[in-house]
Write a protein that holds these residues in place. Structure first.
Motif, short mmCIF file in Angstrom:
data_model
loop_
_atom_site.label_atom_id
_atom_site.label_comp_id
_atom_site.label_asym_id
_atom_site.label_seq_id
_atom_site.Cartn_x
_atom_site.Cartn_y
_atom_site.Cartn_z
N VAL A 117 0.83 -1.20 0.00
CA VAL A 117 0.00 0.00 0.00
C VAL A 117 0.87 1.25 0.00
O VAL A 117 0.57 2.24 -0.69
CB VAL A 117 -0.95 0.00 1.22
CG1 VAL A 117 -1.75 1.30 1.27
CG2 VAL A 117 -1.89 -1.20 1.16
N ASP A 118 1.98 1.22 0.75
CA ASP A 118 2.90 2.36 0.76
C ASP A 118 3.52 2.56 -0.61
O ASP A 118 3.71 3.70 -1.06
CB ASP A 118 3.99 2.16 1.81
CG ASP A 118 3.46 2.23 3.23
OD1 ASP A 118 2.64 3.13 3.51
OD2 ASP A 118 3.84 1.38 4.04
N ASP A 119 3.87 1.47 -1.28
CA ASP A 119 4.42 1.57 -2.63
C ASP A 119 3.42 2.19 -3.59
O ASP A 119 3.78 3.02 -4.44
CB ASP A 119 4.85 0.19 -3.14
CG ASP A 119 6.16 -0.29 -2.53
OD1 ASP A 119 6.91 0.57 -2.03
OD2 ASP A 119 6.43 -1.50 -2.56
N PHE A 173 3.86 5.67 -5.58
CA PHE A 173 3.75 5.69 -7.03
C PHE A 173 2.84 6.82 -7.49
O PHE A 173 3.21 7.66 -8.33
CB PHE A 173 3.23 4.34 -7.53
CG PHE A 173 3.17 4.23 -9.03
CD1 PHE A 173 4.30 3.88 -9.76
CD2 PHE A 173 1.99 4.48 -9.71
CE1 PHE A 173 4.25 3.79 -11.15
CE2 PHE A 173 1.93 4.39 -11.09
CZ PHE A 173 3.06 4.04 -11.82
N PHE A 174 1.64 6.87 -6.93
CA PHE A 174 0.67 7.88 -7.37
C PHE A 174 1.01 9.27 -6.84
O PHE A 174 0.70 10.27 -7.48
CB PHE A 174 -0.75 7.46 -6.97
CG PHE A 174 -1.31 6.38 -7.83
CD1 PHE A 174 -1.81 6.66 -9.09
CD2 PHE A 174 -1.32 5.05 -7.40
CE1 PHE A 174 -2.32 5.67 -9.90
CE2 PHE A 174 -1.83 4.05 -8.20
CZ PHE A 174 -2.32 4.35 -9.47
N SER A 175 1.67 9.33 -5.68
CA SER A 175 2.11 10.63 -5.17
C SER A 175 3.18 11.23 -6.07
O SER A 175 3.20 12.45 -6.30
CB SER A 175 2.63 10.50 -3.74
OG SER A 175 1.60 10.14 -2.85
N VAL A 218 9.37 2.87 -6.59
CA VAL A 218 8.81 1.63 -6.03
C VAL A 218 9.64 0.42 -6.41
O VAL A 218 9.21 -0.72 -6.22
CB VAL A 218 7.35 1.44 -6.50
CG1 VAL A 218 6.47 2.55 -5.94
CG2 VAL A 218 7.23 1.36 -8.01
N GLY A 219 10.83 0.65 -6.94
CA GLY A 219 11.74 -0.44 -7.24
C GLY A 219 11.43 -1.23 -8.49
O GLY A 219 12.01 -2.31 -8.70
#
Length: 403
Positions: free
Chosen positions: A69-71, A75-77, A279-280
Motif C-alpha cells: 500500500v505504501d508503494d 507511485f501515485f504521489s 517503487v523499485g
C-alpha cells in the motif's frame, strides 16, 4: 485589486473581507479559489511525507520501502502530488500578482504606488515566512515567494515583449541547467551514502534544537528552491496567464481544455519513470535517476497548468454552488491562513519535537494524516464563511500591505 489613495489619483481600498494570499478581491472568478483550496490538499500531502523520518528516502523526499500500500501511495504521489502543488501555487501566485497590478492600474493608481505595494507584499511574505519556518517549524514556501516577488516584481510593470523575453531566456536556463544540477546531485548523494541514512538522525530532538536547525535551514532551503526548482519560471508563466485572464472560461474555454488535457498528460508521462524507480520497478544508475528527477520536476509546471485548466472549467460550469464547492471556495479565499494552519498541525502531529508520529508512520499514514488536516481546515473554512469571518492571516496581510 485596488489600493489606497495616492497623490494625484483617487482609488478605492479593497473591500472584500476574504482576501487570499494572491490578493484577489470581490468579483473575482470562482476558479482561482477552487484551485487554491485544492492546492492546499496537494501541499499538505507532499509536506506530510517529509516528516517521515524512520526510513530511507528518494531524492524527492518519498519514503522508501514499507508495505505494498505504501508503494502504491508513493507511485501515485510521485505522479500527481510531489512537485505538483508548489507549481500550482506559483502559477496562481503569479496570476494573482498580474491581476492585482492590472486592477490597480485600471483604478488610476500611480505606478510608483503600485510598485510600493508589491514590495510591501513581498516584504511581509518574507516576514511571515521567517516566523512560520523558524518558530512554528513548518515546511515553508512563503519566504521563497517573498524573495521571488522582489526578483521578478519589476517585470509586472513591463510590456508583454519583456515578459516574453524573460520567459524564453529563463526556460532555456532551466532546461539546460536543471538536468545537470540533478544529475550531479544524484551522483554526489550516491557516493556520499552507500546506504542512505534515515532522516531520523538529522532531525532535532527538542524545540530549542529545532529553532537553531530552522534558522540554518531557512536560507539553504530558499536557495534550493530557487536553484534546483524552476520556481521563477513558473511564477512568470502565472504572470503571463494573469495578464490574459486565462482562468475566465468565457474567454478562454478552448485554452483551458487544452491545458487540462495536455498538462495532465505531460504530468503523468514526465513523472512515470521516477515513479517506477521510487517503487523499485526500475533499477537504474544515479545519473539516470537524477535526469528522471529533473523530468518529474519540470513536468510539474505542465501539471500545474493542467490543474489550472481543470479548475477553470469546473469554475465556469458551476451554476449553483453546493456545500463542497462553497467550502472549497472558502478555503481558497483564506489560503494564507489555512496554509499556516495546516503546516502547524503537521508539525504538531508528525514532528519529533511534539507528538512525533513521523517516526512511526510511513507514506500511507502520512497521507491519511494530511487528508485529516485538510478536511478539518475545509470544515473550519466553511464555518468561517458562513459566519462571514475572514482568514486572520489574510486579513492581517491586507492591513499590513495597505496600511
Amino acid at each position: 485589486m485596488s489600493g489606497p489613495k495616492d497623490s494625484g489619483s483617487t482609488v478605492k481600498q479593497p473591500t472584500h473581507p476574504e482576501h487570499s494570499l494572491q490578493g484577489n478581491t470581490d468579483g473575482r472568478l470562482l476558479a482561482p479559489d477552487l484551485a487554491r483550496g485544492f492546492m492546499l490538499l496537494i501541499i499538505a500531502i507532499a509536506h506530510a511525507t517529509l516528516w517521515v523520518v524512520a526510513t530511507e528516502t528518494t531524492q524527492i523526499g518519498r519514503p522508501l520501502g514499507g508495505t505494498l500500500v505504501d508503494d502504491i501511495t508513493n507511485f501515485f504521489s510521485t505522479l500527481f502530488v510531489v512537485n505538483r502543488g508548489l507549481p500550482l501555487f506559483a502559477l496562481l501566485f503569479g496570476y494573482g500578482l498580474a491581476m492585482m497590478v492590472r486592477r490597480q492600474t485600471e483604478s488610476g493608481m500611480l505606478e510608483r504606488k503600485s510598485k510600493q505595494l508589491i514590495r510591501r507584499r513581498a516584504l511581509f511574505l518574507i516576514l511571515f515566512g521567517i516566523i512560520h519556518a523558524v518558530f512554528i517549524g513548518g515546511i515553508d514556501i512563503l519566504f521563497v515567494y517573498g524573495i521571488s516577488t522582489f526578483l521578478i516584481g519589476w517585470i509586472l510593470f513591463k510590456k508583454d515583449k519583456v515578459l516574453t523575453y524573460a520567459l524564453v531566456y529563463m526556460s532555456l536556463f532551466f532546461v539546460i541547467v536543471l538536468p545537470i544540477i540533478w544529475v550531479i546531485f544524484s551522483v554526489i548523494t550516491d557516493i556520499a551514502n552507500v546506504e542512505t541514512p534515515s532522516r531520523g538522525s538529522l532531525t532535532p530532538g527538542n524545540y530549542v534544537e529545532a529553532l537553531f536547525y530552522n534558522v540554518i535551514n531557512l536560507p539553504i532551503g530558499m536557495l534550493g528552491q530557487l536553484v534546483m526548482y524552476p520556481m521563477l519560471l513558473t511564477l512568470l508563466i502565472g504572470v503571463w496567464a494573469g495578464r490574459r485572464n486565462l482562468l475566465d472560461a468565457k474567454l478562454h474555454r478552448n485554452w483551458l481544455k487544452g491545458m487540462a488535457i495536455i498538462g495532465t498528460t505531460v504530468l503523468i508521462v514526465g513523472a512515470l519513470p521516477l515513479a517506477l524507480i521510487s517503487v523499485g520497478m526500475w533499477i537504474t544508475t544515479p545519473q539516470m535517476e537524477g535526469f528522471m528527477t529533473f523530468l518529474q520536476i519540470i513536468s510539474g509546471i505542465a501539471g500545474g497548468l493542467g490543474y489550472m485548466g481543470i479548475f477553470g472549467l469546473i469554475g465556469s460550469s458551476v451554476k449553483q454552488a453546493g456545500l463542497i464547492t462553497r467550502s472549497l471556495q472558502a478555503l481558497g479565499r483564506r489560503s494564507l491562513t489555512f496554509y499556516v494552519f495546516n503546516e502547524t498541525l503537521l508539525v504538531i502531529l508528525l514532528s519529533p519535537v511534539v507528538l512525533g508520529l513521523g517516526a512511526s508512520t510511513h507514506s500511507t499514514g502520512a497521507l491519511l494524516i494530511a487528508l485529516f488536516v485538510w478536511l478539518l481546515s475545509l470544515v473550519i473554512a466553511a464555518i468561517m464563511a458562513e459566519k462571514r469571518i475572514p482568514g486572520p492571516l489574510d486579513s492581517l496581510m491586507r492591513k499590513l500591505v495597505y496600511k
